[in-house]
Structures are given as C-alpha cells and as structure tokens.
Design a protein around this motif. Structure first.
Motif, PDB file in Angstrom:
ATOM      1  N   ARG A 232       0.821  -1.213   0.000  1.00 15.29           N
ATOM      2  CA  ARG A 232       0.000   0.000   0.000  1.00 15.29           C
ATOM      3  C   ARG A 232       0.859   1.269   0.000  1.00 15.29           C
ATOM      4  O   ARG A 232       0.419   2.317  -0.487  1.00 15.29           O
ATOM      5  CB  ARG A 232      -0.944  -0.005   1.213  1.00 15.29           C
ATOM      6  N   ARG A 233       2.046   1.165   0.534  1.00 15.05           N
ATOM      7  CA  ARG A 233       2.959   2.308   0.560  1.00 15.05           C
ATOM      8  C   ARG A 233       3.903   2.305  -0.639  1.00 15.05           C
ATOM      9  O   ARG A 233       4.800   3.117  -0.708  1.00 15.05           O
ATOM     10  CB  ARG A 233       3.755   2.290   1.868  1.00 15.05           C
ATOM     11  N   ARG A 234       3.696   1.336  -1.546  1.00  9.46           N
ATOM     12  CA  ARG A 234       4.536   1.162  -2.730  1.00  9.46           C
ATOM     13  C   ARG A 234       6.004   0.980  -2.337  1.00  9.46           C
ATOM     14  O   ARG A 234       6.915   1.459  -3.000  1.00  9.46           O
ATOM     15  CB  ARG A 234       4.377   2.353  -3.684  1.00  9.46           C
ATOM     16  N   HIS A 235       6.220   0.270  -1.223  1.00  7.37           N
ATOM     17  CA  HIS A 235       7.584  -0.052  -0.807  1.00  7.37           C
ATOM     18  C   HIS A 235       8.073  -1.274  -1.557  1.00  7.37           C
ATOM     19  O   HIS A 235       7.338  -2.257  -1.723  1.00  7.37           O
ATOM     20  CB  HIS A 235       7.637  -0.309   0.707  1.00  7.37           C
ATOM     21  N   GLN A 236       9.318  -1.197  -1.984  1.00  9.86           N
ATOM     22  CA  GLN A 236       9.904  -2.309  -2.736  1.00  9.86           C
ATOM     23  C   GLN A 236      10.115  -3.527  -1.852  1.00  9.86           C
ATOM     24  O   GLN A 236      10.039  -4.664  -2.317  1.00  9.86           O
ATOM     25  CB  GLN A 236      11.240  -1.863  -3.345  1.00  9.86           C
ATOM     26  N   TYR A 237      10.381  -3.291  -0.555  1.00 11.47           N
ATOM     27  CA  TYR A 237      10.679  -4.381   0.376  1.00 11.47           C
ATOM     28  C   TYR A 237       9.724  -4.353   1.560  1.00 11.47           C
ATOM     29  O   TYR A 237       9.291  -3.277   2.010  1.00 11.47           O
ATOM     30  CB  TYR A 237      12.120  -4.269   0.895  1.00 11.47           C
TER      31      TYR A 237
END
Length: 408
Positions: A282-287
C-alpha cells in the motif's frame, strides 16, 4: 588443622559465639568468615586445599557392589547436560544444597539427574530419567537471594538405579554405561557440519569454538555431544540425545533435528504475514521490512496479547511504527511489483519456526515471530520494542504466564 571438619567446627563455634552477642549469621556465612580468617579467599578454595592434603579420604562415593555406586545428586528441571561441557546451574532446593555440600566435602563429584516434569519440587526415582551425567563441581557461589550458582563439568553418562531424598540431601545410585563402538561417520559428520552452520545462522548464534573443534576431532560421540549441547530443543528431545548410547544413532538423530522444522503456520500468523506484505504494498515499498511485520504483529491476536502482558501501549507503539514507515522508507519506493521480504524478515520467519519447535508449539504463531525479532538488534523494530520496555526476557515470562492460564 587436620581436615575440613576442623574448619567446619571452627565455623560452628564462631556462629554460636556471635549468637550470644545477638549477631546472627548463616552457616555458609560463618564458613566464609573462617576461610578469610585463615587467609583464604573463600570456603570452596579452603575446602579444596584441605582435601588436597587428605590422602586417606574414602571419597564421596559409596560402592554398593561391583556394579553400582552412590553419589550426591542434583535434580535438574530445565537442563540436559552432556559430557565434556561446562554448565552454570542455579540451585535453591534444600535437598540439592545439602547434596552439594556433601559433594564439596568429598571428591567433588555429583550425579546430575534430569527431571521428567519441571513442576515436581521434591522428586523421587520415578520422577527422573534413567540416564544422567556424572559431573565434577568446579565452583559454588552464594547469591544475594539465598540461592547458589554452581559451575559443573560433565564427565560421563551413567545409568540411575536409584534416587532418594535423605537427610543429607539427594543421592543417586548409579552404574556405568557403555557406548557402542563408533563406525566411520565422515560423510554424516560433514553433512552435520554444513547443516549446523545454517542452524546457528538462523538462531543468530555465535559459536566460533565449535568450528575449530570440528577440525580437531572426528570422534562421532564427542561431535554429537558438542552439537547437542548447543542446540535449542525441548527437554525431551535433548534427553533422547543424551540417552542414545550409540554415537551413530545420536548423530543421525541430530541430523534430523537440524533440518529446518516444517511446523505448520497458524491461521492468525499466516494472515499476519500477508498483512505485513500488504502494509508494504500500500505504501509502494519495494521491500517488506521488520517494521512492516511489527505493525502487523500489533494486530495479531497472539502477539498483541503477549505485548499487553509486557505493559506495551499498543496505540503508542503503532503510532511510532507508522511514523517510521511513512517518513523513513521513502528511499525504497517503487512503481511496480509486489513487496519482497528483506533478508531480516525471512530470518525472523525462519527463526519463528525454530522457536515454535523449541517450546513444543504445534504451529508457528505471532508469538514465535515476536520472540524471533529480538536478535535483529540493529533494526528500528527492535529499538521501538525496547523503548516500550519490552525485552526477550519479559516476553518469555509472559509466554509462560499465558501457557499456565491456558492449562488452568
């Protein structure tokens, strides 16, 4: 002074004299005072010096017949000792303290007997396992709470033929046991060496001494005992390794235990891991990091219950984690794809399965993941837990309380 009995008589006289002057000290304190009066650091040292001068002492062991001998004994609740290893033990039961006094006054040898159930306070023969360890006493230290810290070195396996509580303390009748002749185990030892490296990495264990040991010996029995000493296992599993008198079977059992446990994952924890990945997506974090996992654990029914028992303000902790995720991880933003767990996330997940195995959980839960997070000391997640006053020790105590409540 002829022997330790003269020193103990002096201690008793000193204690009685002080009592007449309204000064009360314990027997152990009087022994320490006498030792210092004689210019020796402590009673253990004085006793050892006096015993070294005694050549006519019969020793602590009574030979009952050609096959058995009688020794002072120490029942162990939560430890399975192995030969050639040094163990610190903390004891306070009256029968154990008396047995240790007997051992220190004699040949400093004692039988370590493993209890079947830790809850038994006054064990008898039926309460201890058949195989124990004959050990050498190295040090005895009186602690501030009245208990003793004892340092012992395992000598060899023995078979218990009797175990009783006497006025002089616990005593065990034992006989020697013979281990099977070891066959060539080079290939098995090589596999164990490789698997134990993975095992220590998953546990965050630092055991540099054991790699040198592997280089120096090829004795299957010694290698099995050395690895078993360092494995984190339930008491029953460790005892089965101690009781395996065939070194090859012991090694084979260790190899099986070193395989990463295939514990099923509880429904709650499976949902928690998915939630952690969702937090990252949801936060568009890669990891997906440990902070994403901690945020999910706050909503995990099992882990949150333990955290509340530890006094955690879950609302405040959640706010801290959210602030970190929303402000400190902008460098891992991505436009496409799903979040990938970091190596630390995977280590915690793997360590959680090992912890579930150690405590006998039928399935991996969020509680296991919470415990598995603490070795990641450099992570902000571990730091945020520490700021709430949460430690591995407090979580372990909370787990015990929850287990007791479940049984009750």
């Amino acid at each position: 002074m002829r022997d330790f009995r003269d020193a103990k008589a002096m201690a008793q006289t000193l204690r009685e004299s002080l009592t007449t002057k309204a000064v009360t000290i314990s027997h152990s304190e009087s022994l320490e005072l006498v030792s210092k009066m004689l210019g020796v650091a402590d009673w253990n040292t004085l006793s050892a010096l006096l015993h070294a001068d005694r050549r006519d002492t019969a020793g602590p062991t009574t030979r009952l017949n050609a096959a058995t001998a009688l020794y002072p004994a120490v029942p162990l609740r939560d430890l399975v000792p192995f030969p050639n290893a040094i163990y610190p033990m903390f004891v306070g039961r009256d029968g154990t303290v008396k047995a240790l006094n007997q051992a220190f006054e004699g040949g400093r040898e004692v039988v370590l007997a493993i209890q079947r159930e830790a809850a038994v306070d006054d064990p008898r023969f039926s309460d201890v396992y058949e195989i124990g360890i004959l050990a050498q006493l190295l040090e005895l230290e009186l602690l501030g709470d009245g208990t003793f810290r004892v340092l012992t070195r395992g000598l060899r396996r023995v078979a218990l033929r009797g175990f009783v509580a006497e006025a002089s303390g616990y005593r065990a009748e034992v006989s020697d046991v013979s281990e099977a002749v070891a066959r060539d185990a080079r290939h098995l030892i090589r596999r164990i060496y490789q698997r134990f490296q993975d095992y220590t990495a998953a546990h965050g264990m630092l055991v540099p001494d054991i790699w040198l040991f592997f280089d120096q010996t090829r004795d299957p029995g010694q290698i099995a005992d050395t690895v078993a000493t360092r494995m984190k296992l339930p008491i029953r599993d460790k005892y089965e390794l101690l009781a395996a008198l065939d070194p090859m079977k012991r090694l084979e059992r260790i190899e099986a235990l070193l395989d990463l446990p295939q514990r099923p994952v509880s429904v709650n924890y499976a949902a928690t891991k998915r939630q952690a990945l969702d937090h990252a997506d949801r936060r568009r974090h890669q990891y997906a990091t440990l902070e994403h996992l901690l945020l999910a654990l706050i909503d995990d029914a099992d882990a949150s219950a333990v955290m509340r028992t530890c006094g955690v303000d879950l609302g405040k902790l959640k706010q801290s984690v959210l602030e970190y995720l929303d402000n400190e991880l902008k460098h891992i933003l991505t436009e496409a794809g799903s979040a990938v767990p970091t190596p630390a996330f995977e280590r915690v997940d793997q360590r959680a399965a090992l912890h579930a195995q150690e405590i006998g959980n039928p399935a991996v839960t969020g509680i296991n993941a919470l415990v598995a997070l603490f070795p990641e000391t450099r992570s902000p997640a571990a730091r945020m837990l520490a700021e709430q006053g949460v430690s591995r020790f407090r979580v372990d105590k909370a787990i015990v309380r929850h287990a007791a409540n479940d049984k009750g």
